[in-house]
Design a protein around this motif. Structure first.
Motif, PDB file in Angstrom:
ATOM      1  N   ASN A 100       0.820  -1.212   0.000  1.00  0.00           N
ATOM      2  CA  ASN A 100       0.000   0.000   0.000  1.00  0.00           C
ATOM      3  C   ASN A 100       0.854   1.262   0.000  1.00  0.00           C
ATOM      4  O   ASN A 100       0.536   2.242  -0.682  1.00  0.00           O
ATOM      5  N   VAL A 101       1.928   1.256   0.758  1.00  0.00           N
ATOM      6  CA  VAL A 101       2.820   2.415   0.790  1.00  0.00           C
ATOM      7  C   VAL A 101       3.434   2.653  -0.590  1.00  0.00           C
ATOM      8  O   VAL A 101       3.529   3.800  -1.056  1.00  0.00           O
ATOM      9  N   ALA A 102       3.845   1.576  -1.248  1.00  0.00           N
ATOM     10  CA  ALA A 102       4.452   1.718  -2.579  1.00  0.00           C
ATOM     11  C   ALA A 102       3.466   2.328  -3.575  1.00  0.00           C
ATOM     12  O   ALA A 102       3.811   3.245  -4.338  1.00  0.00           O
ATOM     13  N   PHE A 107       1.229   6.844  -6.865  1.00  0.00           N
ATOM     14  CA  PHE A 107       0.068   7.539  -7.414  1.00  0.00           C
ATOM     15  C   PHE A 107      -0.389   8.704  -6.537  1.00  0.00           C
ATOM     16  O   PHE A 107      -0.964   9.662  -7.045  1.00  0.00           O
ATOM     17  N   GLY A 108      -0.163   8.605  -5.233  1.00  0.00           N
ATOM     18  CA  GLY A 108      -0.612   9.670  -4.354  1.00  0.00           C
ATOM     19  C   GLY A 108       0.251  10.914  -4.422  1.00  0.00           C
ATOM     20  O   GLY A 108      -0.241  12.028  -4.238  1.00  0.00           O
ATOM     21  N   THR A 109       1.548  10.744  -4.722  1.00  0.00           N
ATOM     22  CA  THR A 109       2.454  11.891  -4.726  1.00  0.00           C
ATOM     23  C   THR A 109       2.061  12.947  -5.758  1.00  0.00           C
ATOM     24  O   THR A 109       1.962  14.134  -5.425  1.00  0.00           O
ATOM     25  N   PRO A 110       1.835  12.591  -7.028  1.00  0.00           N
ATOM     26  CA  PRO A 110       1.418  13.636  -7.980  1.00  0.00           C
ATOM     27  C   PRO A 110       0.074  14.261  -7.616  1.00  0.00           C
ATOM     28  O   PRO A 110      -0.135  15.451  -7.843  1.00  0.00           O
ATOM     29  N   VAL A 111      -0.850  13.465  -7.053  1.00  0.00           N
ATOM     30  CA  VAL A 111      -2.138  14.016  -6.639  1.00  0.00           C
ATOM     31  C   VAL A 111      -1.954  14.986  -5.479  1.00  0.00           C
ATOM     32  O   VAL A 111      -2.565  16.057  -5.436  1.00  0.00           O
ATOM     33  N   VAL A 146     -12.276  -5.543   7.909  1.00  0.00           N
ATOM     34  CA  VAL A 146     -11.581  -4.989   6.749  1.00  0.00           C
ATOM     35  C   VAL A 146     -10.582  -3.953   7.234  1.00  0.00           C
ATOM     36  O   VAL A 146     -10.932  -3.059   8.015  1.00  0.00           O
ATOM     37  N   VAL A 147      -9.337  -4.067   6.790  1.00  0.00           N
ATOM     38  CA  VAL A 147      -8.299  -3.105   7.149  1.00  0.00           C
ATOM     39  C   VAL A 147      -7.504  -2.738   5.900  1.00  0.00           C
ATOM     40  O   VAL A 147      -7.507  -3.463   4.910  1.00  0.00           O
ATOM     41  N   GLY A 148      -6.832  -1.598   5.958  1.00  0.00           N
ATOM     42  CA  GLY A 148      -5.933  -1.210   4.884  1.00  0.00           C
ATOM     43  C   GLY A 148      -6.325   0.091   4.202  1.00  0.00           C
ATOM     44  O   GLY A 148      -7.507   0.434   4.126  1.00  0.00           O
ATOM     45  N   ALA A 149      -5.322   0.784   3.686  1.00  0.00           N
ATOM     46  CA  ALA A 149      -5.534   2.072   3.020  1.00  0.00           C
ATOM     47  C   ALA A 149      -5.830   1.916   1.533  1.00  0.00           C
ATOM     48  O   ALA A 149      -5.820   2.896   0.796  1.00  0.00           O
ATOM     49  N   SER A 150      -6.123   0.691   1.082  1.00  0.00           N
ATOM     50  CA  SER A 150      -6.259   0.439  -0.350  1.00  0.00           C
ATOM     51  C   SER A 150      -7.377   1.261  -0.992  1.00  0.00           C
ATOM     52  O   SER A 150      -7.235   1.727  -2.124  1.00  0.00           O
ATOM     53  N   ALA A 151      -8.512   1.409  -0.308  1.00  0.00           N
ATOM     54  CA  ALA A 151      -9.608   2.177  -0.903  1.00  0.00           C
ATOM     55  C   ALA A 151      -9.218   3.639  -1.062  1.00  0.00           C
ATOM     56  O   ALA A 151      -9.520   4.268  -2.082  1.00  0.00           O
ATOM     57  N   ALA A 152      -8.555   4.198  -0.061  1.00  0.00           N
ATOM     58  CA  ALA A 152      -8.092   5.579  -0.153  1.00  0.00           C
ATOM     59  C   ALA A 152      -7.077   5.738  -1.279  1.00  0.00           C
ATOM     60  O   ALA A 152      -7.126   6.709  -2.055  1.00  0.00           O
ATOM     61  N   ILE A 153      -6.161   4.773  -1.406  1.00  0.00           N
ATOM     62  CA  ILE A 153      -5.145   4.834  -2.456  1.00  0.00           C
ATOM     63  C   ILE A 153      -5.789   4.632  -3.823  1.00  0.00           C
ATOM     64  O   ILE A 153      -5.379   5.249  -4.816  1.00  0.00           O
ATOM     65  N   SER A 154      -6.818   3.784  -3.874  1.00  0.00           N
ATOM     66  CA  SER A 154      -7.552   3.629  -5.133  1.00  0.00           C
ATOM     67  C   SER A 154      -8.182   4.951  -5.550  1.00  0.00           C
ATOM     68  O   SER A 154      -8.238   5.281  -6.740  1.00  0.00           O
ATOM     69  N   GLY A 155      -8.665   5.716  -4.577  1.00  0.00           N
ATOM     70  CA  GLY A 155      -9.184   7.043  -4.877  1.00  0.00           C
ATOM     71  C   GLY A 155      -8.119   7.957  -5.445  1.00  0.00           C
ATOM     72  O   GLY A 155      -8.372   8.748  -6.365  1.00  0.00           O
ATOM     73  N   ILE A 171       4.863  14.593 -14.773  1.00  0.00           N
ATOM     74  CA  ILE A 171       3.991  14.157 -13.700  1.00  0.00           C
ATOM     75  C   ILE A 171       4.704  14.152 -12.351  1.00  0.00           C
ATOM     76  O   ILE A 171       4.110  14.369 -11.308  1.00  0.00           O
ATOM     77  N   TRP A 172       6.021  13.926 -12.343  1.00  0.00           N
ATOM     78  CA  TRP A 172       6.767  13.885 -11.089  1.00  0.00           C
ATOM     79  C   TRP A 172       7.520  15.181 -10.819  1.00  0.00           C
ATOM     80  O   TRP A 172       8.314  15.245  -9.890  1.00  0.00           O
ATOM     81  N   SER A 173       7.282  16.210 -11.614  1.00  0.00           N
ATOM     82  CA  SER A 173       7.984  17.471 -11.428  1.00  0.00           C
ATOM     83  C   SER A 173       7.625  18.104 -10.095  1.00  0.00           C
ATOM     84  O   SER A 173       6.490  18.056  -9.645  1.00  0.00           O
ATOM     85  N   THR A 174       8.636  18.706  -9.443  1.00  0.00           N
ATOM     86  CA  THR A 174       8.399  19.415  -8.185  1.00  0.00           C
ATOM     87  C   THR A 174       8.177  20.903  -8.418  1.00  0.00           C
ATOM     88  O   THR A 174       7.977  21.653  -7.468  1.00  0.00           O
TER      89      THR A 174
END
Length: 261
Positions: A100-102, A107-111, A146-155, A171-174
């Motif tokens: 999940n962290v990976a 995907f979460g970083t650009p968002v 049910v546990v895990g951040a998968s639904a949030a990461i899917s969002g 996409i990865w530009s700072t």
């Protein structure tokens, strides 16, 4: 006797000094929080961790009358509400957490860079709630937590697909003025891009294959793929509710992205 000036040659190690991971502070904090929670749980006695699990994980059976199931869950009425969110902070194993962290970093970083911290957290929370709701509708009365951040990461993944393919080179530009912060195409026009269609189709196929068939289970655990779908649709369809960029004008300044053009 004079010594010639040393020419200014390029430093071959200059690029090597660039950081490999240039993550926003909020992303680092999120990873640290999830990891710290899992570390603390690993230090708890089994009975205490079981209490934590059924107090903060999402359990569909919680919403059945206590008189019908013959027991009451810890946390009471408060947990009926907060577990729609808190389940996303717990993980079943180190492998579950690591995967999940990976995905969150990828995907979460650009968002996060596009939305900012507050909007990013709101999106993740709403996606987690939608994921729990989808799981509740399809697994009513089940006792398995049910546990895990998968639904949030899917969002986060659903939100990323709304703008990532428009400007893939940056996409990865700072850079705060990078192209990926420009207005995203409306959903209907985004689906003119075959890459967007392919990503969404593959995402649904993989989640069904690994979830419905149990191919990606962690030990005795199964994948709550319906929760993933609830989260993904939140990010994909609700993107405009969180995106700070203005909507593009319906003119030639944002041509359709057919075949990557």
């Amino acid at each position: 006797m004079t010594r010639p000036n040393k020419p200014n040659l390029p430093d071959p190690l200059a690029n090597a000094r660039e950081p490999i991971f240039n993550l926003p502070a909020a992303m680092v904090a999120g990873v640290a929080i999830l990891t710290a929670i899992h570390v603390l749980r690993s230090l708890l006695p089994f009975e205490t961790d079981l209490w934590v699990l059924f107090t903060f994980a999402f359990v569909p059976a919680r919403y059945i009358s206590d008189s019908l199931i013959g027991l009451s869950f810890p946390g009471g009425a408060g947990a009926d509400l907060w577990t729609f969110l808190t389940y996303a902070l717990l993980h079943g194993s180190w492998m579950h957490l690591g995967v999940n962290v990976a995905w969150m970093i990828a995907f979460g970083t650009p968002v996060l860079r596009r939305f900012g911290t507050v909007r990013f957290v709101l999106l993740s929370a709403v996606a987690a709630i939608a994921g729990a709701g989808a799981h509740l509708l399809t697994h009513w009365g089940e006792f398995a937590p049910v546990v895990g951040a998968s639904a949030a990461i899917s969002g986060q993944m659903g939100a990323a697909v709304r703008f990532a393919f428009q400007h893939p080179a940056s996409i990865w530009s700072t850079d705060p003025d990078a192209r990926w912060k420009q207005p995203a195409l409306p959903l209907a026009r985004a689906f003119h891009d075959v890459r967007v269609l392919a990503f969404v189709a593959i995402w649904f196929a993989v989640n069904y294959a690994f979830g419905a068939t149990g191919m990606a289970g962690d030990g005795d655990a199964s994948v709550a793929w319906e929760a993933h779908i609830g989260g993904f649709l939140t990010g994909l369809l609700g993107f405009r509710l969180f995106d700070p960029a203005a909507s593009p004008r319906q003119d030639a300044s944002f041509p359709d992205q057919n075949n990557g053009s």
